[in-house]
Design an enzyme around this catalytic site. Structure first.
Site: not given
Ligand code: NAD
Ligand code: MG
Length: 297
Positions: A202, A189
């Site tokens: 995360y 990401s």
């Protein structure tokens, strides 16, 4: 030719925020998202780039993994998808689309935060297809928390197990089966490079995925196997509405990208196809950003 392939201004090609607020319990069902995402169901056109390959995609029921699954099948691959049992409705749609291409499909419901299952799903794929050529590790858990005090040990544990431990377990189980020419693709990401304040655990896993994959690539090229990372920016998937972001952010998701809109899953599928196919023959240890113009700092 689907409209997706017609030359046009990409900023106005797909829906822009504001979107409706639409909370769902994790992991969420893509079929309930409004507006419906484009995973390539009608719009992805294949060209035989993966003819005869056998692929496994975790999180292949919805979002980015679903777009990769549809694209791989249209390119001629048999595709196994792993997902949580509560996602059966989304998964069945994908399995039907794969079979509609005349390809074999395998559904693998189970929880990848369980080590035994992570290993088993690889064995089930190899048993079903007879071999494994493309491994896409894409399943992910994202739960926003306002501040560091609210990230419980349970959150930390579940996010690391799903995003990082499973990556290791599935890779470890798969590597002995992968032939020369095979491709491993992980999904990180922009959060690995520019972490949001509300995504501590995360973002940590996404940085870990980048490091793990780069290290793995150095080992695997000794066997003629490539490994790369895809690092998405904002993509319109159920991950966000099912706890990944606060609902106010879901309503304006992607608005601050340079496109003024989020990406649709089909817009990242061609990167997975390139990395999986022999056209990517000199590409390993790389991170491919598809960030909506933010770049990877
Ligand atoms: P998604 O919710 O459609 O897909 C994530 C999938 O992960 C789920 O469908 C589910 O099947 C799977 N999953 C989660 N926990 C699991 C568990 N314990 N066991 C088995 N499967 C589990 O959302 P998506 O956005 O397509 O996410 C795919 C990947 O892309 C994730 O790794 C995510 O972190 C990454 N990503 C997404 C975005 C975005 O904006 N959508 C941005 C950057 C990275
Ligand atoms: Mg899903």
């Amino acid at each position: 030719m689907p409209d997706r392939l017609t030359m046009q201004d990409p900023r106005s090609q797909y829906p822009k925020p504001p979107f409706p607020k639409q909370p769902q319990p994790r992991p969420g069902i893509a079929g309930k998202l409004e507006p419906r995402p484009d995973h390539g169901e009608k719009s992805y056109v294949g060209a035989g780039k993966l003819t005869g390959r056998k692929a496994l995609i975790t999180g292949g029921d919805s979002g980015i993994g679903r777009a990769a699954a549809i694209a791989f099948a249209r390119e001629g691959a048999d595709v196994a998808i792993a997902y949580l049992p509560s996602e059966e409705a989304d998964a069945q749609e994908v399995l039907t689309l794969i079979e509609a291409e005349g390809r074999k499909a395998i559904g693998l419901p189970g929880d990848v935060s369980d080590e035994n299952w992570s290993r088993q799903l690889v064995e089930d794929t190899v048993k079903g297809f007879g071999s494994l050529d493309i491994l896409v590790i894409n399943a992910g858990r994202q739960q926003w928390r306002e501040n560091v005090g609210e990230v419980t040990s349970d959150d930390f544990d579940k996010t690391l197990k799903t995003n990082l431990y499973a990556l290791h377990w599935i890779t470890q189980a798969a590597v002995p089966h992968l032939p020369a020419g095979a491709s491993v693709i992980t999904t990180a990401s922009v959060q690995a490079y520019d972490p949001s304040d509300i995504l501590l655990d995360y973002a940590t896993t996404k940085a870990g995925i980048v490091a793990y994959t780069k290290a793995l690539a150095k080992q695997l090229i000794e066997k003629g196997i490539r490994a790369n990372v895809v690092a998405p920016g904002p993509f319109w998937t159920v991950l966000q509405a099912s706890g990944g972001q606060p609902q106010e952010k879901v309503a304006h998701f992607g608005e601050r990208s340079r496109f003024g809109r989020p990406g649709q899953p089909v817009e990242i599928a061609p990167v997975y196809v390139l990395l999986a196919s022999q056209e990517g023959s000199y590409i390993t240890g790389e991170v491919f950003g598809v960030t909506g113009g933010a770049g990877l700092a």
